[in-house]
Design a protein around this motif. Structure first.
Motif, PDB file in Angstrom:
ATOM      1  N   THR A   5       0.826  -1.203   0.000  1.00 49.93           N
ATOM      2  CA  THR A   5       0.000   0.000   0.000  1.00 49.93           C
ATOM      3  C   THR A   5       0.862   1.256   0.000  1.00 49.93           C
ATOM      4  O   THR A   5       1.994   1.254   0.472  1.00 49.93           O
ATOM      5  CB  THR A   5      -0.923   0.044   1.228  1.00 49.93           C
ATOM      6  N   VAL A   6       0.280   2.316  -0.538  1.00 50.34           N
ATOM      7  CA  VAL A   6       0.911   3.633  -0.570  1.00 50.34           C
ATOM      8  C   VAL A   6      -0.161   4.637  -0.158  1.00 50.34           C
ATOM      9  O   VAL A   6      -1.340   4.435  -0.445  1.00 50.34           O
ATOM     10  CB  VAL A   6       1.434   3.969  -1.986  1.00 50.34           C
ATOM     11  N   ASP A   7       0.224   5.706   0.506  1.00 49.52           N
ATOM     12  CA  ASP A   7      -0.717   6.759   0.906  1.00 49.52           C
ATOM     13  C   ASP A   7      -1.844   6.222   1.789  1.00 49.52           C
ATOM     14  O   ASP A   7      -3.016   6.358   1.468  1.00 49.52           O
ATOM     15  CB  ASP A   7      -1.311   7.464  -0.319  1.00 49.52           C
ATOM     16  N   CYS A   8      -1.477   5.587   2.870  1.00 53.42           N
ATOM     17  CA  CYS A   8      -2.433   5.092   3.867  1.00 53.42           C
ATOM     18  C   CYS A   8      -3.415   4.082   3.292  1.00 53.42           C
ATOM     19  O   CYS A   8      -4.570   4.023   3.713  1.00 53.42           O
ATOM     20  CB  CYS A   8      -3.180   6.252   4.512  1.00 53.42           C
ATOM     21  N   GLY A   9      -2.997   3.311   2.316  1.00 55.22           N
ATOM     22  CA  GLY A   9      -3.833   2.254   1.781  1.00 55.22           C
ATOM     23  C   GLY A   9      -4.721   2.655   0.622  1.00 55.22           C
ATOM     24  O   GLY A   9      -5.466   1.834   0.102  1.00 55.22           O
ATOM     25  N   ASP A  10      -4.671   3.904   0.198  1.00 60.44           N
ATOM     26  CA  ASP A  10      -5.509   4.356  -0.911  1.00 60.44           C
ATOM     27  C   ASP A  10      -4.984   3.895  -2.265  1.00 60.44           C
ATOM     28  O   ASP A  10      -5.741   3.786  -3.225  1.00 60.44           O
ATOM     29  CB  ASP A  10      -5.609   5.883  -0.923  1.00 60.44           C
ATOM     30  N   HIS A  11      -3.691   3.662  -2.368  1.00 60.08           N
ATOM     31  CA  HIS A  11      -3.067   3.263  -3.620  1.00 60.08           C
ATOM     32  C   HIS A  11      -2.131   2.082  -3.356  1.00 60.08           C
ATOM     33  O   HIS A  11      -1.748   1.821  -2.222  1.00 60.08           O
ATOM     34  CB  HIS A  11      -2.257   4.425  -4.211  1.00 60.08           C
ATOM     35  N   ASP A  71      13.797  -1.145  -5.767  1.00 58.77           N
ATOM     36  CA  ASP A  71      12.457  -0.623  -5.500  1.00 58.77           C
ATOM     37  C   ASP A  71      12.111  -0.770  -4.015  1.00 58.77           C
ATOM     38  O   ASP A  71      11.513   0.118  -3.415  1.00 58.77           O
ATOM     39  CB  ASP A  71      11.401  -1.362  -6.324  1.00 58.77           C
ATOM     40  N   ALA A  72      12.484  -1.911  -3.453  1.00 55.52           N
ATOM     41  CA  ALA A  72      12.182  -2.174  -2.042  1.00 55.52           C
ATOM     42  C   ALA A  72      12.883  -1.167  -1.134  1.00 55.52           C
ATOM     43  O   ALA A  72      12.261  -0.600  -0.228  1.00 55.52           O
ATOM     44  CB  ALA A  72      12.595  -3.598  -1.671  1.00 55.52           C
ATOM     45  N   ILE A  73      14.154  -0.913  -1.384  1.00 53.65           N
ATOM     46  CA  ILE A  73      14.904   0.043  -0.567  1.00 53.65           C
ATOM     47  C   ILE A  73      14.291   1.440  -0.695  1.00 53.65           C
ATOM     48  O   ILE A  73      14.102   2.140   0.301  1.00 53.65           O
ATOM     49  CB  ILE A  73      16.398   0.064  -0.966  1.00 53.65           C
ATOM     50  N   ALA A  74      13.958   1.839  -1.916  1.00 54.53           N
ATOM     51  CA  ALA A  74      13.355   3.159  -2.124  1.00 54.53           C
ATOM     52  C   ALA A  74      12.031   3.267  -1.369  1.00 54.53           C
ATOM     53  O   ALA A  74      11.762   4.285  -0.701  1.00 54.53           O
ATOM     54  CB  ALA A  74      13.143   3.416  -3.614  1.00 54.53           C
ATOM     55  N   TYR A  75      11.211   2.231  -1.435  1.00 53.82           N
ATOM     56  CA  TYR A  75       9.932   2.232  -0.731  1.00 53.82           C
ATOM     57  C   TYR A  75      10.151   2.281   0.780  1.00 53.82           C
ATOM     58  O   TYR A  75       9.475   3.036   1.489  1.00 53.82           O
ATOM     59  CB  TYR A  75       9.122   0.993  -1.127  1.00 53.82           C
ATOM     60  N   MET A  76      11.093   1.503   1.258  1.00 56.75           N
ATOM     61  CA  MET A  76      11.348   1.447   2.701  1.00 56.75           C
ATOM     62  C   MET A  76      11.831   2.802   3.241  1.00 56.75           C
ATOM     63  O   MET A  76      11.528   3.158   4.369  1.00 56.75           O
ATOM     64  CB  MET A  76      12.363   0.347   3.015  1.00 56.75           C
ATOM     65  N   MET A  77      12.561   3.527   2.446  1.00 58.03           N
ATOM     66  CA  MET A  77      13.103   4.806   2.898  1.00 58.03           C
ATOM     67  C   MET A  77      12.115   5.969   2.745  1.00 58.03           C
ATOM     68  O   MET A  77      12.244   6.981   3.427  1.00 58.03           O
ATOM     69  CB  MET A  77      14.390   5.130   2.139  1.00 58.03           C
ATOM     70  N   THR A  78      11.106   5.820   1.881  1.00 63.01           N
ATOM     71  CA  THR A  78      10.201   6.946   1.631  1.00 63.01           C
ATOM     72  C   THR A  78       8.765   6.723   2.085  1.00 63.01           C
ATOM     73  O   THR A  78       8.077   7.694   2.398  1.00 63.01           O
ATOM     74  CB  THR A  78      10.169   7.298   0.128  1.00 63.01           C
ATOM     75  N   SER A  79       8.308   5.485   2.125  1.00 64.93           N
ATOM     76  CA  SER A  79       6.882   5.248   2.365  1.00 64.93           C
ATOM     77  C   SER A  79       6.577   4.342   3.547  1.00 64.93           C
ATOM     78  O   SER A  79       5.415   4.082   3.823  1.00 64.93           O
ATOM     79  CB  SER A  79       6.256   4.632   1.104  1.00 64.93           C
ATOM     80  N   TRP A  80       7.599   3.846   4.214  1.00 65.42           N
ATOM     81  CA  TRP A  80       7.383   2.913   5.323  1.00 65.42           C
ATOM     82  C   TRP A  80       6.859   3.677   6.540  1.00 65.42           C
ATOM     83  O   TRP A  80       7.293   4.797   6.807  1.00 65.42           O
ATOM     84  CB  TRP A  80       8.700   2.224   5.676  1.00 65.42           C
ATOM     85  N   PRO A  81       5.936   3.068   7.300  1.00 63.55           N
ATOM     86  CA  PRO A  81       5.463   3.726   8.530  1.00 63.55           C
ATOM     87  C   PRO A  81       6.607   3.950   9.521  1.00 63.55           C
ATOM     88  O   PRO A  81       7.614   3.245   9.491  1.00 63.55           O
ATOM     89  CB  PRO A  81       4.466   2.717   9.111  1.00 63.55           C
ATOM     90  N   SER A  82       6.434   4.926  10.383  1.00 61.89           N
ATOM     91  CA  SER A  82       7.497   5.261  11.337  1.00 61.89           C
ATOM     92  C   SER A  82       7.734   4.151  12.359  1.00 61.89           C
ATOM     93  O   SER A  82       8.836   4.017  12.876  1.00 61.89           O
ATOM     94  CB  SER A  82       7.191   6.580  12.042  1.00 61.89           C
ATOM     95  N   GLN A  83       6.718   3.363  12.649  1.00 61.91           N
ATOM     96  CA  GLN A  83       6.887   2.214  13.545  1.00 61.91           C
ATOM     97  C   GLN A  83       7.564   1.100  12.759  1.00 61.91           C
ATOM     98  O   GLN A  83       6.964   0.522  11.868  1.00 61.91           O
ATOM     99  CB  GLN A  83       5.537   1.727  14.075  1.00 61.91           C
ATOM    100  N   ARG A  84       8.803   0.800  13.085  1.00 56.39           N
ATOM    101  CA  ARG A  84       9.562  -0.209  12.345  1.00 56.39           C
ATOM    102  C   ARG A  84       9.959  -1.356  13.257  1.00 56.39           C
ATOM    103  O   ARG A  84      10.574  -1.138  14.291  1.00 56.39           O
ATOM    104  CB  ARG A  84      10.791   0.428  11.708  1.00 56.39           C
ATOM    105  N   LYS A  85       9.594  -2.540  12.843  1.00 52.20           N
ATOM    106  CA  LYS A  85       9.916  -3.734  13.619  1.00 52.20           C
ATOM    107  C   LYS A  85      11.277  -4.289  13.203  1.00 52.20           C
ATOM    108  O   LYS A  85      11.894  -3.807  12.255  1.00 52.20           O
ATOM    109  CB  LYS A  85       8.820  -4.777  13.413  1.00 52.20           C
TER     110      LYS A  85
END
Length: 80
Positions: free
Chosen positions: A13-19, A28-42
């Motif tokens: 999901t992107v933008d709180c599940g809207d997209h 792609d995974a690293i870019a997503y993790m650095m820009t769109s991942w929630p602040s709570q990180r396990k």
């Protein structure tokens, strides 16, 4: 440096599940993790990030990185 293309993309999901976004490789995974991942990180986030970086450098299998990313995304509630 070999290809780090994943056999199966991971839909997240992107933008709180809207997209949704299709993650197809470690870059792609690293870019997503650095820009769109929630602040709570396990712990799974850190493991997946490290494994993706290693796969980009050819020190880990892309399939293992994909599995770790999918697991971390699932833990974060980001899987489509």
């Amino acid at each position: 440096m070999g290809s780090d293309l994943w056999e199966q993309p991971v839909e997240v999901t992107v933008d709180c599940g809207d997209h949704f976004k299709s993650i197809r490789n470690c870059r792609d995974a690293i870019a997503y993790m650095m820009t769109s991942w929630p602040s709570q990180r396990k712990t799974s986030f850190s493991f997946a990030r490290r494994l993706c970086l290693k796969a980009i450098d050819g020190r880990a299998k892309p399939a293992d990185a994909a599995a770790a990313f999918k697991s971390a995304a699932n833990d974060a509630g980001l899987i489509k």
